[in-house]
Enzyme design. Sequence first.
Site, short mmCIF file in Angstrom:
data_model
loop_
_atom_site.label_atom_id
_atom_site.label_comp_id
_atom_site.label_asym_id
_atom_site.label_seq_id
_atom_site.Cartn_x
_atom_site.Cartn_y
_atom_site.Cartn_z
N LYS A 19 1.03 -1.24 0.10
CA LYS A 19 -0.01 0.02 0.08
C LYS A 19 0.93 1.18 -0.02
O LYS A 19 0.89 2.02 -0.81
CB LYS A 19 -1.01 0.10 1.08
CG LYS A 19 -1.61 1.38 1.45
CD LYS A 19 -1.98 1.24 2.75
CE LYS A 19 -2.65 2.83 3.01
NZ LYS A 19 -4.04 2.88 2.49
N LYS A 112 -18.08 -5.06 -5.98
CA LYS A 112 -17.65 -6.18 -5.01
C LYS A 112 -17.31 -7.59 -5.45
O LYS A 112 -18.16 -7.98 -6.49
CB LYS A 112 -18.83 -6.20 -4.04
CG LYS A 112 -18.64 -5.21 -2.65
CD LYS A 112 -19.70 -5.42 -1.94
CE LYS A 112 -19.54 -4.71 -0.86
NZ LYS A 112 -18.93 -5.41 0.09
N CYS A 521 -7.31 -0.69 2.54
CA CYS A 521 -7.31 -1.59 3.21
C CYS A 521 -8.47 -1.38 4.42
O CYS A 521 -8.47 -0.13 4.83
CB CYS A 521 -6.14 -2.11 4.10
SG CYS A 521 -4.81 -2.58 3.03
N HIS A 699 -20.20 12.38 -3.85
CA HIS A 699 -18.96 11.68 -4.06
C HIS A 699 -17.85 12.47 -5.14
O HIS A 699 -17.02 12.07 -5.40
CB HIS A 699 -19.34 10.22 -4.97
CG HIS A 699 -20.19 9.25 -4.12
ND1 HIS A 699 -21.56 9.56 -4.27
CD2 HIS A 699 -19.91 8.70 -3.22
CE1 HIS A 699 -22.25 8.67 -3.26
NE2 HIS A 699 -21.08 8.14 -2.56
#
Length: 765
Positions: A19, A112, A521, A699
């Site tokens: 990351k 997803k 994460c 958003h």
Amino acid sequence: MVLALNLGFPRVGAARELKKATESYWKGNLSKDDLLKTGKEIRLRHWQMQKDAGISHIPVNDFSFYDQMLDMSCLLGAVPERYDWDGEMVDLDTFFAMARGNDKTIAMEMTKWFDTNYHYIVPELDKGQMFTLSSMKIFEEVMEARDAGLSAVPVLIGPVTYLSLAKSRDENFDPVSLIESLIPVYAEIFNRLKGYECGWVQMDEPYLAMDLSDAQKKAYEIAYEELARAVPDMNIFMTTYFEGLRDNLDLAFSLPVTALHVDLVRAPEQLDACLAKAKETGKHLTLGLVDGRNIWKNDLSASMAMIEKAKAALGEDMVSVAGSCSLLHSPIDLDLETAMDPQIKSWLAFAKQKLSEIATLAKGGAEGRDAISAELAASDKVAEDRKTSSRIHNPKVKERMAAITADMINRKNSFDVRQNAQRDKYHLPAFPTTSIGSFPQTQEIRKARAAFKKGDLDAASYETAMKKEIEHVVKYQEDIGMDVLVHGEPERNDMVEYFGEQLDGFTFSKNGWVQSYGSRCVKPPIIFGDVSRPEPMTVKWSSYAQSLTDKPMKGMLTGPITILCWSFERNDQSREETCKQIALALRDEVADLEQAGITIIQMDEPAIREGLPLRRADWDAYLKWAVDSFKLSVCTVEDSTQIHTHMCYSEFNDIIDSVGALDADVISIETSRSQMELLDAFVAYKYPNEIGPGVYDIHSPRIPNKQEMVDLMEKASKVIDPDLLWVNPDCGLKTRGWAEVEPALKHMVDAAKAMREKMKASKAA
Ligand code: GLN
Ligand code: ZN
């Protein structure tokens, strides 16, 4: 020999090295070479870890700099036109542009991965799509593993799962129809892999455990027959997971593959049927026994019983042991949790520990129980401890659960009676304005919270800082003329963690990170025991906020289904039971809020849709207990107390009956991006209660003006009784800055005022 197999390992690294490296690369602070070097280090370390644990086949190509589905799209040359790809090998920057967009073009869509919280990049495939081998990543990694002296099994997403998860710009085009043009590239990959001395390839086909259309079933047959014909001497290890094979059992075992993996954690009941089929078809069977999706230690005795059964049925050379799915969905290493309560820790296993469990089980399978007697004894002790621990089993909670009655899950009166009582009480104008709860989480708020957690800021100073923030948010809402106010949720880091931290039965890891998407994460709470609420959780903040204003203050809670879905859950009782326990705890909070004079209460349930089971046949049962849990959590209040709920997505067609059955007085949903089209489900259903279709897309950093929000409200008024409409943004504002929020909400309130004027004028006319 019963072998120990692993289907995949988390790639972020125990200290989230990947990351950090990718994010620095994106910012221009790390060179490409250094990023590649970090990737290589992580791979080698994880391969070695697997080898040391006793895993006999090491998966390769489970590593990715972003996502394994995106890797597949690059490998197959399925790069959408807008990335100006030169048609040669896909380079790292094109790869990242597909994942994240760049200054010239937008990213590919993300969604997803089955029912996990992992998100993959959705392949975009159109009619006439060409596939060509366009990445060397898998071959380079196979070589890397070989150079390290490991026997590597390359992993690919299987062709039917890949196509089934793709989307097309043309709604009438089914990407699965591309199967015949896709297979030659897979055959070419197989042939090249043979050149690297790979005799096995792992093909992930989780779709085989889903509801399949006839076209998909046919595609499975075509794909695997063609591959067997084109590359006859490649052994395919086909994996299925996240569900049982059920009606696809015959199909799965009829395919010409050498070995088949089945998920016996999600679907232990399929063992017998799978054994019979494996025997009949001569296939090697891999038992997915160690839960790749959760954090509990394996019950080794129970697993051994299944292994012994399989061995007796098939013979030991035809059985291996594995995780239920890739360990991608588990945190990496429990050994890092040095601060965790030792008893709770003794019940858990993260990915590294799961490798040892797989190896232990394989050893037990090969050599018998005596060979692993110490491990079995330790595992039995954990099982007994969990069964009897007073930290898990709270008799008071069990008593309350047993005493749930039908009238506890229903409001005292029907919506129209409640609506009258609420209108008498609040006298809200038409088109009442409100927000979804959170306001910008500024640097100062985050800093104060971090300092408080670290102990650098004492409780009193922290409280003062949060109160100051609440004062600001309340004053701002009063100034612009909002009707139903919120306190802004400054004290909440996360809408689930905040409640988990205050409920009994929850614990938290310090390093239990799981990849959610790309470099992101999450660290889900762990529900280990019966859930109860020792003390009120939000009443203090909401009451303080209410004391600052005469306008109604909305209390903000996260609903039971969302808390369940976004946590690691118990595996020693049903999800329904856990959900209802959470609901009972929230019910107490709702009652306390009402008692304290907070009589508009919102119970957020953004996860209700994603909690849907993968198989349609299971939907009704889930929706029944999900709806009951929500209602259990709120149906303690008077008619005049107004219950809101919020869901921040807009695909309601599948579940609209259940959304209606929640019987919330007001629901707010996301609709602005679809220009209100997504209200259709509510219109068709004749949704009877009040509804706030979002008019402001939070958003995006764009500030909507008054007129566009008026336009959206007018659109909504045409299809829904204006008397039922609320005016609110699409979702919470915590990711936005004040510079955007301030004007946007002001425009929103002005839009509502304009709608009121229009309504008055048309009534007068
Ligand atoms: N009340 C939460 C907020 O405003 C809701 C967030 C969500 O729906 N995801 O942030
Ligand atoms: Zn939302």
